[in-house]
Design a protein around this motif. Structure first.
Motif, PDB file in Angstrom:
ATOM      1  N   LEU A 131      67.479  75.242 -12.741  1.00 40.75           N
ATOM      2  CA  LEU A 131      66.130  75.476 -13.254  1.00 40.75           C
ATOM      3  C   LEU A 131      65.249  74.277 -12.911  1.00 40.75           C
ATOM      4  O   LEU A 131      65.351  73.230 -13.540  1.00 40.75           O
ATOM      5  CB  LEU A 131      66.166  75.674 -14.770  1.00 40.75           C
ATOM      6  CG  LEU A 131      64.786  75.738 -15.462  1.00 40.75           C
ATOM      7  CD1 LEU A 131      63.965  76.899 -14.909  1.00 40.75           C
ATOM      8  CD2 LEU A 131      64.947  75.840 -16.975  1.00 40.75           C
ATOM      9  N   PRO A 132      64.367  74.380 -11.900  1.00 40.23           N
ATOM     10  CA  PRO A 132      63.438  73.292 -11.612  1.00 40.23           C
ATOM     11  C   PRO A 132      62.270  73.299 -12.594  1.00 40.23           C
ATOM     12  O   PRO A 132      61.743  74.365 -12.936  1.00 40.23           O
ATOM     13  CB  PRO A 132      62.969  73.604 -10.185  1.00 40.23           C
ATOM     14  CG  PRO A 132      63.200  75.059 -10.001  1.00 40.23           C
ATOM     15  CD  PRO A 132      64.320  75.462 -10.911  1.00 40.23           C
ATOM     16  N   VAL A 133      61.882  72.117 -13.073  1.00 37.91           N
ATOM     17  CA  VAL A 133      60.782  71.964 -14.030  1.00 37.91           C
ATOM     18  C   VAL A 133      59.764  71.013 -13.412  1.00 37.91           C
ATOM     19  O   VAL A 133      60.060  69.833 -13.193  1.00 37.91           O
ATOM     20  CB  VAL A 133      61.276  71.420 -15.380  1.00 37.91           C
ATOM     21  CG1 VAL A 133      60.112  71.256 -16.352  1.00 37.91           C
ATOM     22  CG2 VAL A 133      62.333  72.346 -15.971  1.00 37.91           C
ATOM     23  N   LEU A 134      58.580  71.519 -13.144  1.00 42.11           N
ATOM     24  CA  LEU A 134      57.550  70.776 -12.419  1.00 42.11           C
ATOM     25  C   LEU A 134      56.429  70.330 -13.344  1.00 42.11           C
ATOM     26  O   LEU A 134      55.936  71.111 -14.155  1.00 42.11           O
ATOM     27  CB  LEU A 134      56.978  71.666 -11.303  1.00 42.11           C
ATOM     28  CG  LEU A 134      55.739  71.154 -10.564  1.00 42.11           C
ATOM     29  CD1 LEU A 134      56.061  69.885  -9.787  1.00 42.11           C
ATOM     30  CD2 LEU A 134      55.195  72.239  -9.635  1.00 42.11           C
ATOM     31  N   GLY A 135      56.013  69.077 -13.179  1.00 46.40           N
ATOM     32  CA  GLY A 135      54.846  68.559 -13.892  1.00 46.40           C
ATOM     33  C   GLY A 135      54.424  67.249 -13.260  1.00 46.40           C
ATOM     34  O   GLY A 135      55.216  66.310 -13.233  1.00 46.40           O
ATOM     35  N   LEU A 136      53.209  67.186 -12.752  1.00 41.97           N
ATOM     36  CA  LEU A 136      52.729  65.979 -12.089  1.00 41.97           C
ATOM     37  C   LEU A 136      51.574  65.370 -12.875  1.00 41.97           C
ATOM     38  O   LEU A 136      50.867  66.050 -13.612  1.00 41.97           O
ATOM     39  CB  LEU A 136      52.265  66.291 -10.668  1.00 41.97           C
ATOM     40  CG  LEU A 136      53.289  66.923  -9.714  1.00 41.97           C
ATOM     41  CD1 LEU A 136      52.670  67.096  -8.330  1.00 41.97           C
ATOM     42  CD2 LEU A 136      54.559  66.104  -9.643  1.00 41.97           C
ATOM     43  N   ARG A 137      51.408  64.067 -12.697  1.00 49.44           N
ATOM     44  CA  ARG A 137      50.302  63.310 -13.309  1.00 49.44           C
ATOM     45  C   ARG A 137      50.228  63.560 -14.815  1.00 49.44           C
ATOM     46  O   ARG A 137      51.174  63.280 -15.532  1.00 49.44           O
ATOM     47  CB  ARG A 137      48.991  63.622 -12.584  1.00 49.44           C
ATOM     48  CG  ARG A 137      48.976  63.126 -11.126  1.00 49.44           C
ATOM     49  CD  ARG A 137      47.620  63.312 -10.486  1.00 49.44           C
ATOM     50  NE  ARG A 137      47.624  62.807  -9.117  1.00 49.44           N
ATOM     51  CZ  ARG A 137      47.276  61.568  -8.751  1.00 49.44           C
ATOM     52  NH1 ARG A 137      46.874  60.718  -9.679  1.00 49.44           N
ATOM     53  NH2 ARG A 137      47.304  61.197  -7.479  1.00 49.44           N
ATOM     54  N   ALA A 138      49.123  64.111 -15.327  1.00 49.70           N
ATOM     55  CA  ALA A 138      48.955  64.260 -16.775  1.00 49.70           C
ATOM     56  C   ALA A 138      50.015  65.157 -17.392  1.00 49.70           C
ATOM     57  O   ALA A 138      50.323  65.029 -18.584  1.00 49.70           O
ATOM     58  CB  ALA A 138      47.565  64.818 -17.082  1.00 49.70           C
ATOM     59  N   ALA A 139      50.574  66.057 -16.604  1.00 57.79           N
ATOM     60  CA  ALA A 139      51.582  66.992 -17.126  1.00 57.79           C
ATOM     61  C   ALA A 139      53.005  66.481 -16.969  1.00 57.79           C
ATOM     62  O   ALA A 139      53.948  67.153 -17.387  1.00 57.79           O
ATOM     63  CB  ALA A 139      51.440  68.344 -16.430  1.00 57.79           C
ATOM     64  N   THR A 165      55.743  63.949  -0.134  1.00 57.84           N
ATOM     65  CA  THR A 165      56.236  64.841   0.911  1.00 57.84           C
ATOM     66  C   THR A 165      57.587  65.467   0.586  1.00 57.84           C
ATOM     67  O   THR A 165      57.961  66.470   1.188  1.00 57.84           O
ATOM     68  CB  THR A 165      56.347  64.084   2.246  1.00 57.84           C
ATOM     69  OG1 THR A 165      57.235  62.967   2.083  1.00 57.84           O
ATOM     70  CG2 THR A 165      54.990  63.567   2.699  1.00 57.84           C
ATOM     71  N   MET A 166      58.326  64.889  -0.373  1.00 62.63           N
ATOM     72  CA  MET A 166      59.655  65.425  -0.676  1.00 62.63           C
ATOM     73  C   MET A 166      59.631  66.517  -1.748  1.00 62.63           C
ATOM     74  O   MET A 166      60.657  67.143  -2.014  1.00 62.63           O
ATOM     75  CB  MET A 166      60.596  64.301  -1.116  1.00 62.63           C
ATOM     76  CG  MET A 166      60.928  63.307  -0.015  1.00 62.63           C
ATOM     77  SD  MET A 166      62.129  62.067  -0.541  1.00 62.63           S
ATOM     78  CE  MET A 166      63.558  63.097  -0.877  1.00 62.63           C
ATOM     79  N   LEU A 167      58.463  66.756  -2.360  1.00 66.27           N
ATOM     80  CA  LEU A 167      58.406  67.733  -3.451  1.00 66.27           C
ATOM     81  C   LEU A 167      58.834  69.123  -2.988  1.00 66.27           C
ATOM     82  O   LEU A 167      59.662  69.781  -3.629  1.00 66.27           O
ATOM     83  CB  LEU A 167      56.995  67.781  -4.043  1.00 66.27           C
ATOM     84  CG  LEU A 167      56.780  68.789  -5.175  1.00 66.27           C
ATOM     85  CD1 LEU A 167      57.755  68.552  -6.319  1.00 66.27           C
ATOM     86  CD2 LEU A 167      55.333  68.720  -5.666  1.00 66.27           C
ATOM     87  N   LEU A 168      58.293  69.572  -1.875  1.00 66.25           N
ATOM     88  CA  LEU A 168      58.665  70.899  -1.374  1.00 66.25           C
ATOM     89  C   LEU A 168      60.128  70.935  -0.948  1.00 66.25           C
ATOM     90  O   LEU A 168      60.798  71.971  -1.094  1.00 66.25           O
ATOM     91  CB  LEU A 168      57.767  71.300  -0.209  1.00 66.25           C
ATOM     92  CG  LEU A 168      56.261  71.373  -0.506  1.00 66.25           C
ATOM     93  CD1 LEU A 168      55.532  72.018   0.662  1.00 66.25           C
ATOM     94  CD2 LEU A 168      55.979  72.115  -1.799  1.00 66.25           C
ATOM     95  N   ASP A 169      60.636  69.794  -0.441  1.00 67.53           N
ATOM     96  CA  ASP A 169      62.058  69.731  -0.081  1.00 67.53           C
ATOM     97  C   ASP A 169      62.934  69.955  -1.309  1.00 67.53           C
ATOM     98  O   ASP A 169      63.973  70.636  -1.240  1.00 67.53           O
ATOM     99  CB  ASP A 169      62.391  68.377   0.535  1.00 67.53           C
ATOM    100  CG  ASP A 169      61.727  68.155   1.883  1.00 67.53           C
ATOM    101  OD1 ASP A 169      61.265  69.142   2.477  1.00 67.53           O
ATOM    102  OD2 ASP A 169      61.673  66.993   2.328  1.00 67.53           O
TER     103      ASP A 169
END
Length: 280
Positions: A131-139, A165-169
């Protein structure tokens, strides 16, 4: 629309069922965030609030079925009037910020009166391994908090809280490992990287579940299931009590669909006690 609903809830009900352009979603988003003030704003003031042109506000009102913005404003004053504002002189700016967050939590409680969207999201997340959980910067903090607790009950949680650049990887790696869904926390200001990552996730076959600040947030069009929870805007930096609580509610729903969740928690408690992990 029920008179017992908050101004924000009444506005969201007005917008539901309409196909809005990105500019119109931006206007709707701004109106929800300033729901108590909107019935008293001119079209120019609303345009400035949303960062769009005044003609865009007029076209937005027409898209909702009104003759123009004045007709929309009259409708809001008559059918969805703002609730009486508390006496600003009775509380300082810090207290007012807390009161605004309490209103956000009340609105979240109204949304959760129908628990099925959260239950459905919980089932989708429970079935995804990993289960990938994504949240960048304020999140990023919201994603980190969810992933920390989810890892206690889910066998493979992968936190994606750094862009680049590695996020999509890393999304690709999760897909190759068998992931079927991705959970995203998206809060203002919305990074372009998040939108790009969600587009890539959907193209890769993942079901995207998003906790966002509004049903009209930029991530709405790239989400399969969007669960809204407003942020507070009374301070220099936004506050996110409602999104945090919604994340915990979603975690509860996910646990309900993980048959070994309780056993995993008990196993963790046993190991923690043996290691003296916590100070009682």
């Amino acid at each position: 629309m029920s008179g017992t609903e908050s101004p924000a809830a009444r506005l969201q009900a007005l917008f539901e069922g309409h196909r809005l352009t990105p500019t119109q979603r931006r206007i709707a988003h701004s109106m929800v965030r300033r729901a108590a003030d909107v019935p008293f704003l001119s079209s120019v003031e609303l345009a400035e609030l949303a960062g769009v042109s005044q003609p865009s506000v007029t076209r937005f009102a027409v898209a909702l079925g009104f003759d123009g913005y004045p007709a929309l404003r009259r409708y809001l004053r008559e059918v969805a009037p703002a609730e009486p504002a508390p006496d600003a002189g009775s509380s300082n700016e810090y207290q007012q910020a807390v009161e605004a967050e309490i209103e956000n939590l009340r609105h979240l409680a109204e949304v959760l009166a129908d628990p099925e969207p959260v239950r459905r999201a919980g089932r989708v997340l429970a079935e995804s391994r990993p289960l990938p959980v994504l949240g960048l910067r304020a999140a990023a903090a919201q994603a980190h908090g969810f992933a920390y607790f989810a890892a206690k009950v889910h066998p493979d949680v992968r936190l994606l809280n750094e862009g680049g650049t590695m996020l999509l990887d890393r999304i690709d790696a999760a897909v190759r490992a068998g992931a079927s869904a991705l959970l995203c926390f998206a809060l203002p200001r919305h990074p372009r990287e998040v939108l790009d990552a969600l587009v890539h996730a959907k193209e890769s076959g993942l079901t995207v579940v998003t906790v966002a600040d509004s049903p009209f947030a930029p991530v709405a069009k790239t989400s399969d299931l969007l669960l809204p929870a407003a942020v507070g805007t009374a301070l220099v930096f936004d506050t996110a009590c409602a999104p945090m609580l919604l994340g915990r509610v979603l975690l509860e729903a996910m646990c309900d669909d993980l048959p070994d969740a309780q056993a995993r928690l008990e196993e963790f408690d046993t190991r923690a006690a043996a290691r003296g992990l916590f100070v009682e």
